[in-house]
Design a protein around this motif. Structure first.
Motif, PDB file in Angstrom:
ATOM      1  N   ARG A 152       0.830  -1.201   0.000  1.00 44.74           N
ATOM      2  CA  ARG A 152       0.000   0.000   0.000  1.00 44.74           C
ATOM      3  C   ARG A 152       0.863   1.249   0.000  1.00 44.74           C
ATOM      4  NH1 ARG A 152      -3.622  -1.611   3.090  1.00 44.74           N
ATOM      5  NH2 ARG A 152      -5.214  -1.806   1.490  1.00 44.74           N
ATOM      6  N   VAL A 153       0.461   2.239  -0.819  1.00 43.46           N
ATOM      7  CA  VAL A 153       1.153   3.521  -0.898  1.00 43.46           C
ATOM      8  C   VAL A 153       0.158   4.631  -0.589  1.00 43.46           C
ATOM      9  CG1 VAL A 153       2.357   5.152  -2.401  1.00 43.46           C
ATOM     10  CG2 VAL A 153       2.844   2.706  -2.583  1.00 43.46           C
ATOM     11  N   LEU A 154       0.530   5.499   0.365  1.00 46.83           N
ATOM     12  CA  LEU A 154      -0.283   6.650   0.701  1.00 46.83           C
ATOM     13  C   LEU A 154       0.175   7.857  -0.118  1.00 46.83           C
ATOM     14  CD1 LEU A 154      -1.236   4.909   3.111  1.00 46.83           C
ATOM     15  CD2 LEU A 154      -1.087   6.966   4.526  1.00 46.83           C
ATOM     16  N   ILE A 196       8.062  10.006   1.778  1.00 47.46           N
ATOM     17  CA  ILE A 196       8.046   9.921   3.239  1.00 47.46           C
ATOM     18  C   ILE A 196       8.009   8.445   3.626  1.00 47.46           C
ATOM     19  CG2 ILE A 196       6.902  10.711   5.351  1.00 47.46           C
ATOM     20  CD1 ILE A 196       7.684  13.017   3.541  1.00 47.46           C
ATOM     21  N   GLY A 197       8.759   8.062   4.646  1.00 48.91           N
ATOM     22  CA  GLY A 197       8.758   6.660   5.064  1.00 48.91           C
ATOM     23  C   GLY A 197       9.507   5.797   4.073  1.00 48.91           C
ATOM     24  N   MET A 238       3.131  10.202  11.460  1.00 45.54           N
ATOM     25  CA  MET A 238       2.810   8.790  11.700  1.00 45.54           C
ATOM     26  C   MET A 238       3.430   7.886  10.649  1.00 45.54           C
ATOM     27  SD  MET A 238      -1.191   9.175  12.830  1.00 45.54           S
ATOM     28  CE  MET A 238      -1.634  10.131  14.282  1.00 45.54           C
ATOM     29  N   VAL A 239       3.318   8.243   9.375  1.00 51.80           N
ATOM     30  CA  VAL A 239       3.874   7.374   8.331  1.00 51.80           C
ATOM     31  C   VAL A 239       5.398   7.382   8.379  1.00 51.80           C
ATOM     32  CG1 VAL A 239       1.852   7.617   6.839  1.00 51.80           C
ATOM     33  CG2 VAL A 239       3.772   9.173   6.545  1.00 51.80           C
ATOM     34  N   ARG A 240       5.966   8.491   8.829  1.00 53.35           N
ATOM     35  CA  ARG A 240       7.429   8.551   8.955  1.00 53.35           C
ATOM     36  C   ARG A 240       7.914   7.586  10.042  1.00 53.35           C
ATOM     37  NH1 ARG A 240       7.779  13.641   9.555  1.00 53.35           N
ATOM     38  NH2 ARG A 240       8.355  14.210   7.445  1.00 53.35           N
ATOM     39  N   VAL A 241       7.210   7.574  11.170  1.00 49.21           N
ATOM     40  CA  VAL A 241       7.590   6.683  12.268  1.00 49.21           C
ATOM     41  C   VAL A 241       7.355   5.222  11.892  1.00 49.21           C
ATOM     42  CG1 VAL A 241       6.995   5.982  14.621  1.00 49.21           C
ATOM     43  CG2 VAL A 241       7.219   8.408  14.066  1.00 49.21           C
ATOM     44  N   LYS A 259       7.284   4.030   8.941  1.00 50.79           N
ATOM     45  CA  LYS A 259       8.011   3.705   7.697  1.00 50.79           C
ATOM     46  C   LYS A 259       7.080   3.126   6.632  1.00 50.79           C
ATOM     47  CE  LYS A 259      12.637   3.100   9.669  1.00 50.79           C
ATOM     48  NZ  LYS A 259      12.355   3.780  10.934  1.00 50.79           N
ATOM     49  N   MET A 260       5.896   3.715   6.519  1.00 49.32           N
ATOM     50  CA  MET A 260       4.956   3.331   5.468  1.00 49.32           C
ATOM     51  C   MET A 260       5.306   4.077   4.185  1.00 49.32           C
ATOM     52  SD  MET A 260       1.261   3.299   7.399  1.00 49.32           S
ATOM     53  CE  MET A 260       0.456   2.797   5.868  1.00 49.32           C
TER      54      MET A 260
END
Length: 240
Positions: A101-103, A135-136, A169-172, A174-175
């Protein structure tokens, strides 16, 4: 609630850009567009009377399988923003998919908040500029999404609490995620509505090209860009 592997998270900002962008993305032949409201309880955060709510737009193929999903969310304020975005992110992450999945997190700056280095001047004309950052974690899709964009300047300001919370959140976690920021200024001889349309077209066409959707300028012209009064707390100016 089914969620695709390519997920856009859009905020209904006061300038009306988020809702207009979501409306402008339309299905190509072979896909259908369906929108449905959702609510997620926030009781575990001590917010018994509050819910994370919004609309989920799915672009599905002939088998009913979502190919692209768009979460259209209110412009939450603290402390609700962090709780609501955490629940939305948990919902997105809980949906099993065969693809990673990619945000995709799009944002449009208002002409009044333009900074030096964010606008490209050519013969006195200020053109919309698209900034992109991974990001991530990174994937082939995140590379494609930032290809052809410019790196966000250090002076860039994202005045959206939900988006700021989501980015952290995504950085932490790693998404895989991409932040796309379209910026533009008021051009001489052009109305504010025309400038709004240009910056929406800048980011809308880029998104549509990379996630196999179609950008409809006609939809924006028909529905318009609904703006809301902007309430800005003075202390926020100190922090951007």
């Amino acid at each position: 609630m089914r969620v695709a592997s390519r997920v856009l998270v859009v905020v209904r900002d006061a300038a009306g850009y988020g809702a207009a962008l979501a409306d402008s993305l339309q299905p190509p032949p072979g896909l259908t567009r369906e929108s449905s409201p959702f609510e997620l309880p926030l009781g575990k955060y001590g917010l018994e009377r509050e819910k994370a709510s919004g609309d989920l737009v799915n672009f599905s193929d002939s088998t009913g399988s979502p190919q692209v999903s768009i979460f259209v969310l209110p412009d939450y304020k603290p402390p609700l923003a962090a709780c609501a975005m955490n629940e939305v992110l948990e919902l997105i992450s809980s949906e099993a998919t065969s693809s990673e999945r990619v945000l995709i997190i799009p944002f449009i700056t208002r002409p009044s908040s333009g900074h030096h280095g964010m606008l490209h001047a050519a013969k006195g004309v200020q053109l919309p500029v698209l900034h992109g950052a991974e990001i991530g974690a990174t994937t082939d899709l995140t590379h494609l999404l930032v290809d052809g964009t410019t790196k966000p300047p250090t002076s860039i300001q994202i005045r959206s609490e939900p988006i700021l919370c989501l980015l952290e959140m995504v950085r932490v976690l790693k998404m895989p995620a991409v932040l796309l920021v379209a910026s533009g200024g008021q051009q001489q001889g052009k109305s504010s509505a025309d400038s709004d349309l240009e910056v929406l077209q800048c980011i809308g066409e880029h998104l549509a090209r990379h996630i196999n959707l179609e950008f409809s300028k006609e939809t924006i012209l028909e529905r318009g860009i609904e703006k809301s009064p902007i309430v800005q707390e003075p202390w926020r100016e100190l922090y951007g």
